[in-house]
Scaffold this motif. Structure first.
Motif, PDB file in Angstrom:
ATOM      1  N   GLU A  74      77.497  28.833 -22.774  1.00 21.31           N
ATOM      2  CA  GLU A  74      78.492  28.752 -23.705  1.00 21.31           C
ATOM      3  C   GLU A  74      79.400  27.506 -22.953  1.00 21.31           C
ATOM      4  O   GLU A  74      80.063  26.451 -23.474  1.00 21.31           O
ATOM      5  CB  GLU A  74      79.590  29.875 -23.810  1.00 21.31           C
ATOM      6  N   ARG A 151      75.384  40.462 -27.098  1.00 21.12           N
ATOM      7  CA  ARG A 151      75.090  39.399 -28.075  1.00 21.12           C
ATOM      8  C   ARG A 151      75.662  39.160 -29.431  1.00 21.12           C
ATOM      9  O   ARG A 151      76.473  40.293 -29.687  1.00 21.12           O
ATOM     10  CB  ARG A 151      73.562  40.057 -28.460  1.00 21.12           C
ATOM     11  N   GLY A 152      76.079  38.205 -29.642  1.00 25.52           N
ATOM     12  CA  GLY A 152      76.969  37.772 -30.947  1.00 25.52           C
ATOM     13  C   GLY A 152      78.373  37.898 -30.674  1.00 25.52           C
ATOM     14  O   GLY A 152      79.052  37.636 -31.496  1.00 25.52           O
TER      15      GLY A 152
HETATM   16  N1  ASP Z   1      75.423  33.009 -27.269  1.00 26.93           N
HETATM   17  C1  ASP Z   1      75.617  34.543 -27.433  1.00 26.93           C
HETATM   18  C2  ASP Z   1      74.519  34.949 -28.084  1.00 26.93           C
HETATM   19  O1  ASP Z   1      73.532  34.377 -28.646  1.00 26.93           O
HETATM   20  C3  ASP Z   1      76.960  34.875 -28.012  1.00 26.93           C
HETATM   21  C4  ASP Z   1      77.070  34.423 -29.645  1.00 26.93           C
HETATM   22  O2  ASP Z   1      76.319  33.683 -29.879  1.00 26.93           O
HETATM   23  O3  ASP Z   1      78.034  34.873 -30.146  1.00 26.93           O
HETATM   24  O4  ASP Z   1      74.360  36.162 -28.530  1.00 26.93           O
END
Ligand code: ASP
Ligand code: MG
Length: 423
Positions: A74, A151-152
């Motif tokens: 990030e 994640r996410g």
């Molecule tokens: N880069 C991290 C992921 O792929 C966080 C995100 O994308 O929200 O999980």
């Protein structure tokens, strides 16, 4: 004109072109008179690649170091995005999660946000900057270590910042045009939803819909932040997620909001459990002590001749090994015959607040599955959801059948997937 928080996912900033395209969109929002805070994910599949790299040097990477590594993804995208905005003639500054005041507990790889103190973001905005914040990361309150939210997690960062900054809206830009009545990658005739209640969105997210994370929606509900999910590729109006429809939103409350599916779970069956008080408690205390969240639970009637019963439950596949090990260790004290592990299952869920007041939804759901010749293994319901477990191989077929049966198909194939992996 108030403050908006915009979040861009990895597929929106996958390469230099993507970053420049997003920079233009951000500058447009600024030109329209908004104060703009941007939360950005790592470029493309960077997080996956970094995870693979970590596993190549260590089979079980240390949590603290993995967080250090993953947060670098990030940092790359936030710095590049700030540069791209500056080259369009606008002021921008990037901030890590820690600099932005995202304070978490100290559980590495799945930390929870406990406070947001965005003093530096406010100052940057007051000085006329667009503030770019690295998603999915924070700093732990006690140890001051860098953490990630799982994640996410960038969606959660965005909603948390929107709450702390009292934003008008949190816009989540992704690679589809909004929230659909089913995953458009599986159901080409899925329809875009114009407005969905937070309540239904929470159930969809809990049932495996990947467009918004459950934690992020929970946060939005708690702080009453409207979310607008839309595509950074098309710029079309997307899906509004809020407690009540806002202003000009012409919507009808649909009976069924959508069909979600999930193939990330496994099923454990504890075979031959004595049918007496305290057994289920002992099994699930063992699982809880291993810090594992479970989903569905089913207990069969016991066979009169043996006084033994079977208890099945579902859990994330990633926790399967840990759960089996914990139960094996407790086998003597709990007292059961054996364990069965099955990771070839899938879950299909029908969600909609309207099912509370419309009879026949459950019957229609089962009929659609039966016509598609899909066998049901487990069933669970809430007031506004019905879920079944089936063979993983049957899931896509079952989702399409249920989607059609409830009249959710569009005439046109309007669902466009612009990029990404759907994660
Ligand atoms: N880069 C991290 C992921 O792929 C966080 C995100 O994308 O929200 O999980
Ligand atoms: Mg990502």
């Amino acid at each position: 004109m108030g403050l908006v928080v915009q979040k861009y996912g990895g597929s929106s900033v996958a390469d230099a072109e993507g970053i420049k395209r997003v920079a233009k969109r951000i500058v447009d929002a600024k030109k329209n008179g908004h104060q703009v805070v941007v939360v950005v994910s790592a470029m493309g599949d960077t997080t996956d690649e970094l995870t693979d790299l970590a596993e190549q040097v260590s089979p079980i990477p240390a949590g603290r170091e993995l967080d250090m590594l993953l947060t670098s993804g990030e940092r790359i995208s936030m710095a590049l995005l700030a540069m791209a905005i500056k080259s369009l003639g606008h002021e921008a500054q990037s901030f890590t999660g820690s600099q932005a005041g995202v304070i978490t507990d100290s559980v590495h790889n799945k930390a929870r946000i406990i406070d947001v103190t965005p003093g530096r973001i406010r100052t940057a905005l007051d000085e006329g900057n667009i503030a770019i914040v690295a998603g999915f990361q924070g700093v732990s309150q006690d140890k001051k270590d860098i953490t990630t939210l799982g994640r996410g997690g960038s969606d959660t960062t965005a909603v948390a910042l929107a709450a702390a900054l009292d934003a008008e809206v949190c816009e989540i830009y992704t690679d589809v045009d909004g929230v659909f009545t089913a995953d458009p990658r599986v159901v080409p005739k899925a329809r875009k939803i114009d407005w969905i209640s937070i309540e239904d969105m929470l159930e969809l997210a809990a049932s495996g819909s990947k467009v918004l994370l459950h934690r992020c929606v929970e946060y939005a509900r708690r702080y009453n932040i409207p979310i607008h999910v839309r595509s950074s590729f098309s710029g079309l109006r997307g899906t509004w997620v809020s407690n009540e429809p806002l202003g000009d939103q012409q919507v009808e409350h649909a009976i069924i909001s959508g069909v979600a599916h999930d193939v990330s779970e496994a099923k454990i069956t504890v075979v031959g459990v004595p049918d007496k008080p305290g057994e289920a408690a002992a099994i699930f205390r063992t699982i809880a002590n291993a810090e594992i969240n479970i989903d569905m639970v089913v207990q069969n009637v016991s066979a009169a001749s043996t006084g033994l019963t079977d208890i099945s439950f579902t859990l994330p596949k990633t926790e399967g090994r840990k759960a089996i090990d914990a139960l094996e260790r407790a086998k003597g004290t709990i007292g059961f015959d054996s364990l069965r592990y099955d990771d070839q299952i899938g879950k299909i869920s029908l969600v909609g607040a309207g099912m509370k007041t419309n009879p026949g939804v459950t019957a229609g759901f089962f009929e659609a599955l039966s016509e598609a010749n899909v066998n049901i293994e487990l069933i669970s319901t809430s007031e506004i959801r019905i879920s079944v477990v089936t063979r993983a191989d049957d899931v896509n077929e079952a989702v399409r059948a249920v989607h059609t049966a409830f009249g959710l198909d569009t005439e046109s194939d309007e669902a466009v997937v612009y990029g990404g992996t759907g994660r």
